[in-house]
Design a protein around this motif. Structure first.
Motif, PDB file in Angstrom:
ATOM      1  N   UNK A   9       0.834  -1.205   0.000  1.00  0.00           N
ATOM      2  CA  UNK A   9       0.000   0.000   0.000  1.00  0.00           C
ATOM      3  C   UNK A   9       0.869   1.255   0.000  1.00  0.00           C
ATOM      4  N   UNK A  10       2.012   1.206   0.668  1.00  0.00           N
ATOM      5  CA  UNK A  10       2.957   2.333   0.653  1.00  0.00           C
ATOM      6  C   UNK A  10       3.320   2.690  -0.781  1.00  0.00           C
ATOM      7  N   UNK A  11       3.695   1.670  -1.558  1.00  0.00           N
ATOM      8  CA  UNK A  11       4.125   1.925  -2.937  1.00  0.00           C
ATOM      9  C   UNK A  11       2.944   2.280  -3.837  1.00  0.00           C
ATOM     10  N   UNK A  12       1.779   1.703  -3.567  1.00  0.00           N
ATOM     11  CA  UNK A  12       0.586   2.073  -4.345  1.00  0.00           C
ATOM     12  C   UNK A  12       0.259   3.552  -4.117  1.00  0.00           C
ATOM     13  N   UNK A  13       0.361   3.982  -2.871  1.00  0.00           N
ATOM     14  CA  UNK A  13       0.101   5.376  -2.500  1.00  0.00           C
ATOM     15  C   UNK A  13       1.072   6.309  -3.237  1.00  0.00           C
ATOM     16  N   UNK A  14       2.359   5.985  -3.204  1.00  0.00           N
ATOM     17  CA  UNK A  14       3.357   6.821  -3.875  1.00  0.00           C
ATOM     18  C   UNK A  14       3.176   6.786  -5.387  1.00  0.00           C
ATOM     19  N   UNK A  15       2.842   5.619  -5.909  1.00  0.00           N
ATOM     20  CA  UNK A  15       2.585   5.503  -7.342  1.00  0.00           C
ATOM     21  C   UNK A  15       1.427   6.416  -7.756  1.00  0.00           C
ATOM     22  N   UNK A  16       0.310   6.339  -7.021  1.00  0.00           N
ATOM     23  CA  UNK A  16      -0.864   7.162  -7.321  1.00  0.00           C
ATOM     24  C   UNK A  16      -0.535   8.651  -7.309  1.00  0.00           C
ATOM     25  N   UNK A  17       0.143   9.080  -6.262  1.00  0.00           N
ATOM     26  CA  UNK A  17       0.375  10.505  -6.060  1.00  0.00           C
ATOM     27  C   UNK A  17       1.378  11.078  -7.054  1.00  0.00           C
ATOM     28  N   UNK A  18       2.455  10.340  -7.311  1.00  0.00           N
ATOM     29  CA  UNK A  18       3.453  10.858  -8.256  1.00  0.00           C
ATOM     30  C   UNK A  18       2.894  10.793  -9.682  1.00  0.00           C
ATOM     31  N   UNK A  19       2.085   9.768  -9.965  1.00  0.00           N
ATOM     32  CA  UNK A  19       1.436   9.703 -11.276  1.00  0.00           C
ATOM     33  C   UNK A  19       0.498  10.900 -11.465  1.00  0.00           C
ATOM     34  N   UNK A  20      -0.215  11.255 -10.413  1.00  0.00           N
ATOM     35  CA  UNK A  20      -1.117  12.414 -10.465  1.00  0.00           C
ATOM     36  C   UNK A  20      -0.313  13.686 -10.763  1.00  0.00           C
ATOM     37  N   UNK A  21       0.849  13.817 -10.119  1.00  0.00           N
ATOM     38  CA  UNK A  21       1.720  14.970 -10.360  1.00  0.00           C
ATOM     39  C   UNK A  21       2.167  15.011 -11.825  1.00  0.00           C
ATOM     40  N   UNK A  22       2.641  13.860 -12.324  1.00  0.00           N
ATOM     41  CA  UNK A  22       3.150  13.790 -13.696  1.00  0.00           C
ATOM     42  C   UNK A  22       2.042  14.094 -14.704  1.00  0.00           C
ATOM     43  N   UNK A  23       0.890  13.451 -14.508  1.00  0.00           N
ATOM     44  CA  UNK A  23      -0.230  13.648 -15.437  1.00  0.00           C
ATOM     45  C   UNK A  23      -0.665  15.114 -15.460  1.00  0.00           C
ATOM     46  N   UNK A  24      -0.731  15.743 -14.275  1.00  0.00           N
ATOM     47  CA  UNK A  24      -1.161  17.141 -14.184  1.00  0.00           C
ATOM     48  C   UNK A  24      -0.169  18.066 -14.868  1.00  0.00           C
ATOM     49  N   UNK A  25       1.123  17.801 -14.683  1.00  0.00           N
ATOM     50  CA  UNK A  25       2.152  18.633 -15.312  1.00  0.00           C
ATOM     51  C   UNK A  25       2.082  18.492 -16.827  1.00  0.00           C
ATOM     52  N   UNK A  26       1.920  17.261 -17.313  1.00  0.00           N
ATOM     53  CA  UNK A  26       1.872  17.023 -18.761  1.00  0.00           C
ATOM     54  C   UNK A  26       0.695  17.744 -19.411  1.00  0.00           C
ATOM     55  N   UNK A  27      -0.382  17.918 -18.658  1.00  0.00           N
ATOM     56  CA  UNK A  27      -1.592  18.531 -19.211  1.00  0.00           C
ATOM     57  C   UNK A  27      -1.658  20.043 -18.982  1.00  0.00           C
ATOM     58  N   UNK A  28      -0.595  20.617 -18.450  1.00  0.00           N
ATOM     59  CA  UNK A  28      -0.627  22.050 -18.136  1.00  0.00           C
ATOM     60  C   UNK A  28       0.611  22.739 -18.698  1.00  0.00           C
ATOM     61  N   UNK A  29       0.641  24.068 -18.515  1.00  0.00           N
ATOM     62  CA  UNK A  29       1.785  24.855 -18.981  1.00  0.00           C
ATOM     63  C   UNK A  29       3.042  24.548 -18.186  1.00  0.00           C
ATOM     64  N   UNK A  30       2.872  23.855 -17.052  1.00  0.00           N
ATOM     65  CA  UNK A  30       4.031  23.527 -16.221  1.00  0.00           C
ATOM     66  C   UNK A  30       5.023  22.662 -16.983  1.00  0.00           C
ATOM     67  N   UNK A  31       4.518  21.895 -17.955  1.00  0.00           N
ATOM     68  CA  UNK A  31       5.403  21.004 -18.715  1.00  0.00           C
ATOM     69  C   UNK A  31       6.482  21.810 -19.437  1.00  0.00           C
TER      70      UNK A  31
END
Length: 651
Positions: free
Chosen positions: A476-498
């Motif tokens: 669950x520790x790794x699932x949690x980190x996977x979810x959160x960092x994936x959310x960060x990456x996906x959000x950056x890719x879809x915004x001007x932050x990229x």
């Protein structure tokens, strides 16, 4: 010889004749001189006799001239007295009926004063001057009353609807909610801070309201001119200030402007304060670009040609209204900092920057310097507070110690909050660049923004690493980190932050997501895969072994195979029950993770069943052990990460 003698005699005769003629001429001359001397004597006697008559004649002529001059002077004096009487009649009648005639009468009185001041020889000049000066003083006093009456009668508070009409269409209240102004913050409109939107605002046309009818302004100008000439400049200032300033204040009050102290601001609930800040931004725009702009027009026309008087009047009239507006902004800038205030601080900073040139133009001159400095000082304080809040946010993210339970391993509220925060920051790119320039003149504002963003992201990761350690289950520790960092990456890719963070950042963090997915599989499924291993199933002998036709299962302990099936069933059911409550909110990631598990689990299960299934099938209750077909497992894997039966509502 004879001829010579004759010539000599002739010359002698001629000479004798000439002497005789000369003697006669001398005699005549002497006689004439004697006669002339006698005439001169007689003329002198005659002149002496006539002199008294000449003197009397000259005196009579001078007397006539003096009489003419006196009569003419008397006529001028009488004309001045006549003009004075006419002027007095008009003055006593007052300015209300015929202002133009009244002003002409005042000019006449001033002309009379100048006239009699130059007639000190006139016995009554002092008395006349005193009377005329007294009359002029009364006339100016009535003029003050008329200026006050006229200004007051045409000075009415401006209704909000009239002000809204002067705004560009994009900033007018919507028809659905006529009592509220348009969006003021980035949270309410995704493109409100776009470059195009700002360009549109810069090019937008604002139409200041007519505060005093144009036909009245020349009359007020003439009245003001007379008061200034009479030395009543201070009275003029006071009348104008007292009349117009209260009208401006009332116009702002009708618009919704409130007098709020720093204590009032500190006590407000954030939702209430946020709404008031949004309104304040519109109030500032309306006040500066419409209301104060209209007032400047009035001041400039009434006090045209009076040196610094227009600036002084404008400053005194607007001072109290400006103070109310700026004091609210100052209270926000000096209030306790918190992350959610950053965006409204940036909104406030934006509007002050937008109004900078307008304030410089409208509040020009030495008289308005204090107001200008107050406005520009607020801009600096807002920038300073915003920058400090920026720093606070980075620190707060790293040190966030919220105990918010995320039992299903989904995206933590902190992650979504920080990512949304960063997204909003990119709506303010140009503002942030300007803000960085306030304190750093170097042209590295883009890299500064990138650096700050990376630090915020790193602070979030650091915090998430800490939060992940709260889980007892490593999977669950790794699932949690996977979810959160994936959310960060996906959000950056879809915004001007990229564009700012770059592809390297995205690729590096995608690898981190994959690493956590692999760690999840290893920790969640390693134990159950051991149950599907053939290792340890070979019997050392005894009645429990399967013999003969057992094929590949020859020499395998039935009891151990049964035990392995039971262990697998129990572990899988436990994983199913537990991990169907876990959440992978991103559909694509959820499917890829299920597929990754299936690619490992299903082949191992099929192989195990194929190899050892006949061991249990030949015994009692085979379904008790080989409970699931590979298709059953695949179907049940499809229920993993759905977040079922959570106490908290799904995000």
């Amino acid at each position: 010889m004879g001829m010579a003698a004759v010539g000599a005699d002739s010359l002698s005769e001629r000479a004798a004749m000439m002497r005789e003629s000369l003697q006669k001429s001398q005699t005549i001359t002497d006689n004439v001189v004697s006669m002339l001397g006698s005439f001169d004597h007689r003329l002198s006697a005659l002149e002496a006799a006539m002199r008294p008559t000449q003197v009397r004649t000259h005196s009579i002529r001078k007397a006539h001239e003096n009489i003419d001059k006196t009569l003419k002077a008397a006529e001028v004096l009488l004309a001045q007295f006549d003009l004075s009487r006419q002027a007095e009649t008009k003055i006593l009648r007052g300015p209300h009926e015929d202002l133009e005639s009244y002003l002409q009468a005042i000019d006449q009185l001033r002309s009379n004063i100048q006239f009699f001041s130059n007639k000190k020889g006139f016995k009554s000049s002092d008395g006349v001057l005193n009377n005329t000066n007294n009359l002029l003083s009364k006339a100016i006093s009535k003029l003050e009353d008329e200026f006050k009456r006229l200004l007051a009668s045409y000075s009415k508070p401006v209704e909000p609807d009239r002000l809204f009409e002067g705004l560009p269409n994009s900033l007018r209240p919507s028809s659905e909610s006529p009592g509220h102004l348009g969006d003021s913050t980035g949270k309410n409109s995704s493109n409100i801070h776009s470059e195009q939107h700002k360009i549109n605002l810069e090019n937008a046309v604002y139409t200041p309201p007519t505060l005093v009818p144009p036909r009245v302004l020349p009359l007020l100008h003439d009245l003001a001119q007379q008061m200034v000439q009479a030395g009543h400049q201070q009275q003029l200032l006071k009348i104008y200030r007292d009349t117009r300033s209260s009208v401006l204040e009332e116009s702002l009050r009708k618009l919704g402007v409130e007098k709020l102290s720093k204590d009032d601001v500190q006590k407000m609930q954030w939702e209430v304060l946020e709404a008031k800040i949004g309104n304040w931004i519109h109030f500032m725009r309306i006040a500066v670009k419409l209301l104060f702009a209209g007032e400047r027009i009035v001041c400039d026309q009434i006090f045209e040609g009076f040196d610094s008087l227009p600036d002084q009047c404008f400053s005194e009239v607007t001072a109290s209204s400006v103070l109310v507006l700026l004091s609210f902004g100052d209270a926000i800038a000096k209030s306790k900092r918190s992350p959610e205030k950053l965006f409204v601080l940036l909104d406030m900073y934006e509007i002050m920057r937008e109004l900078h040139s307008e304030i410089e133009m409208k509040f020009k001159g030495k008289a308005c310097s204090e107001i200008r400095e107050s406005a520009f000082g607020l801009t600096k304080r807002l920038a300073q507070t915003a920058q400090e809040t920026f720093g606070d946010f980075e620190e707060a993210v790293e040190k966030d110690a919220t105990k918010t339970a995320v039992s299903d391993g989904t995206v933590h509220p902190l992650t979504s909050y920080v990512i949304n925060y960063v997204k909003f920051l990119f709506d303010y790119q140009s503002t942030l660049k300007q803000l960085f320039l306030e304190f750093d003149s170097k042209d590295g504002t883009s890299s500064q923004l990138a650096s700050v963003t990376m630090r915020i992201m790193q602070a979030l990761q650091t915090n998430l690493d800490g939060k992940s350690k709260q889980y007892k289950d490593l999977a669950l520790t790794h699932l949690f980190l996977m979810n959160n960092i994936h959310y960060m990456v996906r959000s950056v890719r879809r915004s001007e932050a990229k564009d700012l963070l770059g592809d390297d950042w995205v690729q590096r963090h995608r690898r981190i997501v994959q690493q956590h997915a692999n760690q999840y599989k290893r920790n969640a499924w390693a134990k159950i895969l051991q149950a599907l291993s053939a290792q340890g199933l070979t019997s050392s002998g005894g009645g429990g072994s399967v013999g003969g036709d057992g094929g590949s299962s020859s020499g395998v302990s039935r009891a151990m195979v049964k035990d392995r099936f039971k262990t697998f069933n129990m572990q899988f059911e436990e994983l199913h029950q537990k991990q169907s409550q876990w959440t992978v909110p991103d559909t694509e990631l959820r499917e890829s993770l299920r597929l990754a598990v299936a690619e490992v689990l299903l082949p191992a299960y099929r192989s195990f069943v194929k190899r050892f299934g006949n061991v249990v099938e030949n015994g009692k209750n085979p379904q008790k052990y080989a409970k699931y077909s590979p298709e059953d497992l695949e179907r049940m894997l499809g229920e993993f990460f759905e977040g079922k039966n959570l106490n908290e509502p799904r995000r």
